[in-house]
Design a protein around this motif. Structure first.
Motif, PDB file in Angstrom:
ATOM      1  N   GLU A  81       0.810  -1.216   0.000  1.00 12.68           N
ATOM      2  CA  GLU A  81       0.000   0.000   0.000  1.00 12.68           C
ATOM      3  C   GLU A  81       0.843   1.266   0.000  1.00 12.68           C
ATOM      4  OE1 GLU A  81      -0.102  -2.278   2.374  1.00 12.68           O
ATOM      5  OE2 GLU A  81      -1.930  -3.426   1.936  1.00 12.68           O
ATOM      6  N   GLU A  82       2.102   1.171   0.436  1.00 13.49           N
ATOM      7  CA  GLU A  82       2.937   2.363   0.504  1.00 13.49           C
ATOM      8  C   GLU A  82       3.190   2.941  -0.888  1.00 13.49           C
ATOM      9  OE1 GLU A  82       3.329   1.318   4.635  1.00 13.49           O
ATOM     10  OE2 GLU A  82       3.258   0.112   2.823  1.00 13.49           O
ATOM     11  N   PHE A  83       3.111   4.241  -0.968  1.00 12.28           N
ATOM     12  CA  PHE A  83       3.348   4.966  -2.219  1.00 12.28           C
ATOM     13  C   PHE A  83       4.572   5.855  -2.030  1.00 12.28           C
ATOM     14  CE2 PHE A  83       2.953   8.936  -4.586  1.00 12.28           C
ATOM     15  CZ  PHE A  83       2.672   8.517  -5.879  1.00 12.28           C
ATOM     16  N   ILE A  84       5.449   5.896  -3.049  1.00 15.24           N
ATOM     17  CA  ILE A  84       6.615   6.773  -3.029  1.00 15.24           C
ATOM     18  C   ILE A  84       6.571   7.647  -4.269  1.00 15.24           C
ATOM     19  CG2 ILE A  84       9.135   6.919  -2.957  1.00 15.24           C
ATOM     20  CD1 ILE A  84       9.133   4.020  -1.931  1.00 15.24           C
ATOM     21  N   GLY A  85       6.687   8.952  -4.081  1.00 20.19           N
ATOM     22  CA  GLY A  85       6.715   9.880  -5.201  1.00 20.19           C
ATOM     23  C   GLY A  85       7.863  10.855  -5.050  1.00 20.19           C
ATOM     24  N   GLN A  86       8.130  11.611  -6.097  1.00 20.91           N
ATOM     25  CA  GLN A  86       9.201  12.610  -6.073  1.00 20.91           C
ATOM     26  C   GLN A  86       8.767  13.834  -6.846  1.00 20.91           C
ATOM     27  OE1 GLN A  86      12.964  11.235  -7.534  1.00 20.91           O
ATOM     28  NE2 GLN A  86      14.001  13.179  -7.204  1.00 20.91           N
ATOM     29  N   LEU A  87       8.988  15.010  -6.271  1.00 25.98           N
ATOM     30  CA  LEU A  87       8.662  16.240  -6.972  1.00 25.98           C
ATOM     31  C   LEU A  87       9.660  16.451  -8.112  1.00 25.98           C
ATOM     32  CD1 LEU A  87       7.787  18.682  -4.052  1.00 25.98           C
ATOM     33  CD2 LEU A  87       6.337  17.017  -5.230  1.00 25.98           C
ATOM     34  N   VAL A  88       9.192  17.024  -9.205  1.00 22.30           N
ATOM     35  CA  VAL A  88      10.051  17.241 -10.366  1.00 22.30           C
ATOM     36  C   VAL A  88      11.138  18.262 -10.046  1.00 22.30           C
ATOM     37  CG1 VAL A  88      10.126  18.044 -12.753  1.00 22.30           C
ATOM     38  CG2 VAL A  88       8.222  16.640 -11.990  1.00 22.30           C
ATOM     39  N   GLY A  91      13.458  20.129  -7.265  1.00 22.30           N
ATOM     40  CA  GLY A  91      13.964  20.033  -5.906  1.00 22.30           C
ATOM     41  C   GLY A  91      14.164  18.610  -5.437  1.00 22.30           C
ATOM     42  N   PRO A  92      14.973  18.444  -4.403  1.00 21.52           N
ATOM     43  CA  PRO A  92      15.282  17.111  -3.861  1.00 21.52           C
ATOM     44  C   PRO A  92      14.251  16.693  -2.822  1.00 21.52           C
ATOM     45  CG  PRO A  92      16.612  18.755  -2.750  1.00 21.52           C
ATOM     46  CD  PRO A  92      15.760  19.506  -3.735  1.00 21.52           C
ATOM     47  N   ASP A  93      13.008  16.514  -3.271  1.00 23.32           N
ATOM     48  CA  ASP A  93      11.904  16.255  -2.350  1.00 23.32           C
ATOM     49  C   ASP A  93      11.161  14.989  -2.734  1.00 23.32           C
ATOM     50  OD1 ASP A  93      11.633  18.858  -0.585  1.00 23.32           O
ATOM     51  OD2 ASP A  93      12.015  19.532  -2.635  1.00 23.32           O
ATOM     52  N   PHE A  94      10.934  14.147  -1.731  1.00 23.64           N
ATOM     53  CA  PHE A  94      10.222  12.893  -1.908  1.00 23.64           C
ATOM     54  C   PHE A  94       8.970  12.897  -1.038  1.00 23.64           C
ATOM     55  CE2 PHE A  94      14.696  12.245  -2.643  1.00 23.64           C
ATOM     56  CZ  PHE A  94      14.752  11.464  -3.781  1.00 23.64           C
ATOM     57  N   LEU A  95       8.039  12.024  -1.375  1.00 19.15           N
ATOM     58  CA  LEU A  95       6.772  11.907  -0.645  1.00 19.15           C
ATOM     59  C   LEU A  95       6.459  10.437  -0.445  1.00 19.15           C
ATOM     60  CD1 LEU A  95       3.535  13.877  -1.342  1.00 19.15           C
ATOM     61  CD2 LEU A  95       3.478  11.387  -1.562  1.00 19.15           C
ATOM     62  N   ILE A  96       6.029  10.090   0.767  1.00 17.81           N
ATOM     63  CA  ILE A  96       5.695   8.701   1.095  1.00 17.81           C
ATOM     64  C   ILE A  96       4.322   8.682   1.750  1.00 17.81           C
ATOM     65  CG2 ILE A  96       6.377   6.613   2.339  1.00 17.81           C
ATOM     66  CD1 ILE A  96       9.189   7.959   2.613  1.00 17.81           C
ATOM     67  N   THR A  97       3.424   7.817   1.300  1.00 18.27           N
ATOM     68  CA  THR A  97       2.183   7.586   2.029  1.00 18.27           C
ATOM     69  C   THR A  97       2.221   6.187   2.620  1.00 18.27           C
ATOM     70  OG1 THR A  97       0.945   6.771   0.094  1.00 18.27           O
ATOM     71  CG2 THR A  97       0.912   9.145   0.515  1.00 18.27           C
ATOM     72  N   SER A  98       1.707   6.067   3.826  1.00 18.72           N
ATOM     73  CA  SER A  98       1.792   4.804   4.543  1.00 18.72           C
ATOM     74  C   SER A  98       0.627   4.714   5.513  1.00 18.72           C
ATOM     75  CB  SER A  98       3.137   4.717   5.281  1.00 18.72           C
ATOM     76  OG  SER A  98       3.288   3.471   5.934  1.00 18.72           O
ATOM     77  N   MET A  99       0.757   3.837   6.503  1.00 15.92           N
ATOM     78  CA  MET A  99      -0.230   3.693   7.565  1.00 15.92           C
ATOM     79  C   MET A  99       0.449   3.998   8.895  1.00 15.92           C
ATOM     80  SD  MET A  99      -2.971   3.010   5.985  1.00 15.92           S
ATOM     81  CE  MET A  99      -4.114   2.389   7.224  1.00 15.92           C
ATOM     82  N   PRO A 100      -0.296   4.513   9.875  1.00 12.41           N
ATOM     83  CA  PRO A 100       0.309   4.939  11.144  1.00 12.41           C
ATOM     84  C   PRO A 100       1.149   3.870  11.828  1.00 12.41           C
ATOM     85  CG  PRO A 100      -1.936   5.757  11.000  1.00 12.41           C
ATOM     86  CD  PRO A 100      -1.745   4.841   9.823  1.00 12.41           C
ATOM     87  N   GLU A 101       0.744   2.619  11.738  1.00 13.25           N
ATOM     88  CA  GLU A 101       1.464   1.571  12.456  1.00 13.25           C
ATOM     89  C   GLU A 101       2.828   1.258  11.834  1.00 13.25           C
ATOM     90  OE1 GLU A 101      -1.473  -0.594   9.673  1.00 13.25           O
ATOM     91  OE2 GLU A 101      -1.438   1.199  10.941  1.00 13.25           O
ATOM     92  N   ARG A 102       3.059   1.716  10.582  1.00 10.19           N
ATOM     93  CA  ARG A 102       4.334   1.438   9.932  1.00 10.19           C
ATOM     94  C   ARG A 102       5.178   2.696   9.698  1.00 10.19           C
ATOM     95  NH1 ARG A 102       0.809  -2.023   6.772  1.00 10.19           N
ATOM     96  NH2 ARG A 102       0.746  -0.522   5.059  1.00 10.19           N
ATOM     97  N   ALA A 103       4.541   3.853   9.731  1.00  8.39           N
ATOM     98  CA  ALA A 103       5.212   5.077   9.290  1.00  8.39           C
ATOM     99  C   ALA A 103       6.419   5.440  10.143  1.00  8.39           C
ATOM    100  CB  ALA A 103       4.216   6.236   9.276  1.00  8.39           C
ATOM    101  N   LYS A 104       6.307   5.342  11.456  1.00  9.73           N
ATOM    102  CA  LYS A 104       7.414   5.781  12.314  1.00  9.73           C
ATOM    103  C   LYS A 104       8.672   4.958  12.056  1.00  9.73           C
ATOM    104  CE  LYS A 104       8.690   7.080  17.009  1.00  9.73           C
ATOM    105  NZ  LYS A 104      10.106   6.695  16.803  1.00  9.73           N
TER     106      LYS A 104
END
Length: 311
Positions: A200-207, A209-222
């Motif tokens: 279910e985890e999603f990983i993205g990157q902004l075009v 700048g050196p910026d990434f984005l991750i979506t997850s669930m609370p029990e795994r995110a930390k």
């Protein structure tokens, strides 16, 4: 510009070798696998810009590989082309219908035609701003799709990862080495998410700048973000020269020609979850996520990556 990366999954060594030699000569980076599980393991670590799949493999079908790619939030955007001897209408129906492949080519094939279809699918992905040109991670349109999904989901976590000091590093070491750092960041995040997350985890990157984005669930995110910060601090030094790594900073030039000390790169990670809402549009969500990112920590005279939860 970095080379676009193609995954070739083909169990016949002569065909695999031909495709690797040809596409490498055309300026692509080519990863090959002769078994399905090997291919899926490769994708977890280094996502390609496009997958070229045979159907008949020793351990699973190419259809199974395609379905696995489509079922994973981190690879569902990758263009898939089947290159197979199975040319029946029912076979094409599975590939184009059930798997939702982008193209289906029946062997024997014309290598230049295959190249044309690969090139067209990659160009279409670029035009739609679906993948980052350096790392191949989802960007722009796909990130917005994922943020819209969060707005209607009950439970979620969103983390934004920024590489501090990247612009100065690139000015000193050059843009080519800077691209290596972006690839390193994408690889590190992929490895950590594959180790500690799920499909279910999603990983993205902004075009930009050196910026990434991750979506997850609370029990795994930390566990995921803590591990990313830890590993980044441990491994980023390999991108510096030995003298810079030893002293813990680089020397950058000011506009007047004088030098200043700049710390080694770190990451700042800001984390929001569904309890920090409600959020009413993706702009509010993304801007809030960026605003919670902390400054790097200063510990024992050294700069360290930092993670902050909630706003």
């Amino acid at each position: 510009m970095s080379k676009e990366r193609i995954l070739v999954v083909e169990d016949q060594a002569d065909i695999s070798g031909l495709l690797k030699i040809y596409f490498t000569s055309q300026g692509y980076e080519v990863m090959t696998a002769m078994r399905g599980q090997v291919a899926l393991d490769l994708v977890k670590r280094t996502p390609p810009h496009l997958a070229l799949l045979d159907v008949n493999l020793p351990d699973m079908t190419g259809y199974d590989i395609g379905k696995a790619l489509r079922a994973n939030a981190r690879t569902k955007h990758i263009p898939i082309i089947f290159l197979t001897a199975r040319g029946e209408k029912s076979d094409k129906g599975i590939g184009l219908g059930e798997v939702q492949a982008n193209d289906y080519i029946v062997k024997p094939f014309d290598i230049e035609e295959v190249h044309m279809r690969v090139r067209n699918n990659l160009a279409l992905a670029r035009e739609k701003s679906r993948t980052h040109p350096v790392t191949g991670l989802p960007t722009a349109e796909l990130i917005n799709e994922e943020l819209r999904r969060l707005l209607s989901a009950e439970i979620w976590t969103l983390a934004t990862v920024h590489i501090n000091g990247f612009d100065t590093f690139t000015q000193v070491y050059g843009s080519v080495v800077g691209e290596d750092v972006l690839k390193f960041g994408a690889l590190l995040i992929n490895e950590v998410v594959s180790e500690l997350g799920g499909q279910e985890e999603f990983i993205g990157q902004l075009v930009t700048g050196p910026d990434f984005l991750i979506t997850s669930m609370p029990e795994r995110a930390k566990a995921i973000v803590d591990r990313i910060a830890e590993r980044f601090d441990q491994e980023i030094g390999l991108h510096y020269s030995y003298p810079d790594r030893k002293r813990g900073y680089i020397l950058a030039k000011n506009a007047d020609g004088t030098e200043r000390q700049e710390p080694l790169m770190t990451v700042s990670i800001g984390v929001l979850d569904s309890n920090d809402g409600p959020f009413y549009d993706i702009r509010e969500l993304s801007e809030t996520a960026e605003s919670v990112r902390p400054l790097p920590n200063l510990q024992d005279g050294s700069v360290r990556s930092a993670v902050k939860f909630g706003r």
